[in-house]
Write an enzyme that holds these catalytic residues in place. Sequence first.
Site, PDB file in Angstrom:
ATOM      1  N   PRO A 156      -9.495 -71.648  -5.991  1.00 16.11           N
ATOM      2  CG  PRO A 156      -9.596 -73.589  -7.183  1.00 16.11           C
ATOM      3  CD  PRO A 156     -10.421 -72.534  -6.589  1.00 16.11           C
ATOM      4  CD  GLU A 157     -10.878 -67.425 -10.572  1.00 15.75           C
ATOM      5  OE1 GLU A 157     -10.477 -66.535 -11.330  1.00 15.75           O
ATOM      6  OE2 GLU A 157     -12.060 -67.501 -10.204  1.00 15.75           O
TER       7      GLU A 157
END
Length: 273
Positions: free
Chosen positions: A2-3
């Site tokens: 999750p970036e």
Amino acid sequence: MPELPEIETVCHGLRPFLENNIIQNVQTNRDNLRYPFPPLFKERLETARVLKIERRAKYILLHLDNELTWVIHLGMSGRIRINEEVSNKHDHVVWTTQQDCHFVYNDPRRFGLMDLVVTSKLNQHRLFADLGIDPFDAVLTPEFLHKALATNKRPLKSVLLDQTIIVGLGNIYVCEALWLTNLSPFREANTLSLKQWDKLLENILCVLKKAITAGGSTLKDYSQPNGELGYFQHQFNAYGREGKQCLNDSCKGSITRVVQAGRSTFYCIDCSK
DNA sequence: CGGGCCACCTGGCGGC
DNA sequence: TGCCGCCAGGTGGCCC
């Protein structure tokens, strides 16, 4: 997963199956993720139509036609699968649409979260009130950063990870952007010239765009909702390359791993100043 | 108050 | 095998 690029990829993957569709049959298989599910979670989602899906920082926002926004954060290990009927351990939330699409939120570590927020009050919500500027927002300029951080002595690594300044960057893309700019993660923010901020911001945008084009980075598992792998991890110059030769043509050094603010930092001691 | 540290969870991997 | 320690893409609370 999750970036910013991974969240962007997930939003992109969800849109064709969820936007303009009506949610039905929401099922939660436990009481909480990082936080408890909000009151009447299932009831408020069912029969609502998804108007629009957007990313804010590392959050997925699904704006509904009942004045609510469904907020989803994937934490470290959250994933959403579409139309894959096999059920796995850690499938915590399952839902369908009237068009018979089937969605599964899976999150082994449960650092993710879901909430329902009144859309008109999103900006005041505690998750969003203190967020910094999106890298792709035109408001974010080298001049702004140069000025805003003129007296900030924190190391660049921690400044770039700080979601109250710039949002969306995480451990991977901070390492990559700093490497591309030949800047040390230990460099104090106030010592950068305007020209260096300009270069750094350019590289941040460049690495994020390339990663989005590649469908994000896949470290351990499937990245995209359709089950395809993201493949930006093959373009890493610093992240995860401990002991390997620096890929800067004019540099004979190798990549070092250090722990900084509790997280692994990968950089080249020789060419990052 | 700003900033560093650690907890929150589970699982995978390497070493012994 | 099996067990142990370490590591993992994020965030936020606590403590100095």
